[in-house]
Design an enzyme around this catalytic site. Structure first.
Site, short mmCIF file in Angstrom:
data_model
loop_
_atom_site.label_atom_id
_atom_site.label_comp_id
_atom_site.label_asym_id
_atom_site.label_seq_id
_atom_site.Cartn_x
_atom_site.Cartn_y
_atom_site.Cartn_z
CD GLU A 97 -3.19 -1.05 8.65
OE1 GLU A 97 -3.59 -2.16 9.05
OE2 GLU A 97 -2.47 -0.92 7.64
CG HIS A 188 -3.13 -6.31 6.34
ND1 HIS A 188 -3.67 -5.76 7.49
CD2 HIS A 188 -2.45 -5.31 5.75
CE1 HIS A 188 -3.32 -4.49 7.57
NE2 HIS A 188 -2.59 -4.19 6.52
ZN LIG Z 1 -1.73 -2.37 6.31
#
Ligand SMILES: [Zn+2]
Length: 258
Positions: A97, A188
Site C-alpha cells: 500500500e 480499513h
Molecule cells: Zn492498510
C-alpha cells in the site's frame, strides 16, 4: 521547501548504489515505527514515511516488515511513484500500500510525513454514521476535516479494501483534500499526514486517543460537547509546537530498545 504538485515523471532510476541516507532521519523513522507499534496504533501492519528533505520528490520508508521490527538497515528511498531508486534495494519486498504515501506527497507539498494504520478504535467511525470529531485538545487537527474514503466508489465491489495501485492512491489523496490531516478508510483504518514526522506521529496517536474518548463519552451519556472549529484550529496551531515534547520522549525510548 517541497515543490508544488509533482506531475512530471519520476527521476530516472540510478544504476549504482549511491545514496547515503541521513542517519538522524533514519533513526527518526525507526523510532516512529517502534513508537506507534508500542502505542497500539500500528500492529503487524501499517507503515510510516518521511519526505526526503534533500529531495522533495523522494521519501524514506521501511521495507515490508512489521513496524515494531524496523531497524536502520530496513529503511529504503523511494520516488513519488513509490518505486525504489537505489540499485541495492532492487528486489526487496515493499509495502503493497505504499502508493498511499507517494500519491499524497505529489499533491500535498505541505506534507512531509505520512502514517497509514489500522488504528483499532478509529475503524468503527469508518463504518457507522458516527462522525469522528475533536473533543480532546490534542486532537484539534481533526477540526481540519475528517473525510471518509469509500473504496467501492473507486474500485467497485469485491476488493480487499487495500490501496494497491497508483490510481487508488491518487483517489485517496484526492479525498484527503488540501487541508485535512486525516482521511478515514472504510473498514480499513486511516492515513494521517503532518508537516513533520514528529507531528504526523503525534496526530496518528491522538486520532486513536480521540476515538477512544469519543466512544467512552458516548457510554456515559451524550450529547458530547465537542471542540468548536475555532478551538480546534487554535489547538492545532499550539500542538504543532507542543508535539516536540512527546516526540523527544518517544524517540529516546524507542531507540534505547536497540
Ligand atoms: Zn492498510
Amino acid at each position: 521547501m517541497p515543490a508544488k504538485t509533482v506531475s512530471r515523471p519520476s527521476a530516472p532510476r540510478r544504476n549504482a548504489s549511491s545514496y547515503v541516507l541521513d542517519r538522524e532521519l533514519v533513526d527518526d523513522l525507526v523510532a516512529a515505527n517502534r513508537t506507534l507499534a508500542r502505542l497500539g496504533v500500528l500492529d503487524a501492519f501499517g507503515h510510516i514515511s518521511v519526505r526526503d528533505p534533500r529531495d522533495p520528490h523522494r521519501y524514506l520508508m521501511s521495507r515490508s516488515i512489521a513496524p515494531e521490527s524496523v531497524s536502520a538497515g530496513d529503511i529504503l528511498l523511494l520516488d513519488l511513484d513509490s518505486q525504489t531508486v537505489d540499485s541495492k534495494d532492487e528486489g526487496k519486498l515493499l509495502y503493497r500500500e505504499r502508493f498511499i504515501h507517494g500519491e499524497i506527497y505529489k499533491v500535498r507539498p505541505d506534507v512531509n510525513a505520512v502514517v497509514h494504520s489500522h488504528s483499532p478504535t478509529v475503524v468503527p467511525f469508518t463504518v457507522t454514521r458516527a462522525k469522528l470529531r475533536p473533543l480532546l485538545h490534542n486532537a484539534g487537527f481533526l477540526g481540519l476535516g475528517v473525510p471518509l474514503f469509500e473504496i467501492r466508489k473507486h474500485a467497485g465491489d469485491g476488493t480487499d479494501l487495500m490501496i494497491l495501485t497508483p490510481n487508488l492512491g491518487k483517489d485517496l489523496a484526492k479525498k484527503l483534500g488540501k487541508d485535512a490531516a486525516v482521511v478515514l478508510m472504510r473498514g480499513h483504518g486511516d492515513s494521517v499526514v503532518g508537516p513533520s514526522l514528529p507531528n504526523a506521529v503525534f496526530r496518528a496517536y491522538y486520532t486513536e486517543i480521540n476515538a477512544r474518548q469519543q466512544l467512552a463519552a458516548l457510554t456515559i451519556g451524550g450529547p458530547i460537547n465537542f471542540m468548536s472549529r475555532a478551538e480546534a484550529l487554535t489547538s492545532n496551531d499550539a500542538m504543532l509546537k507542543a508535539s516536540a515534547r512527546p516526540w523527544a520522549l518517544w524517540r529516546k525510548r524507542a531507540l534505547a530498545e536497540g
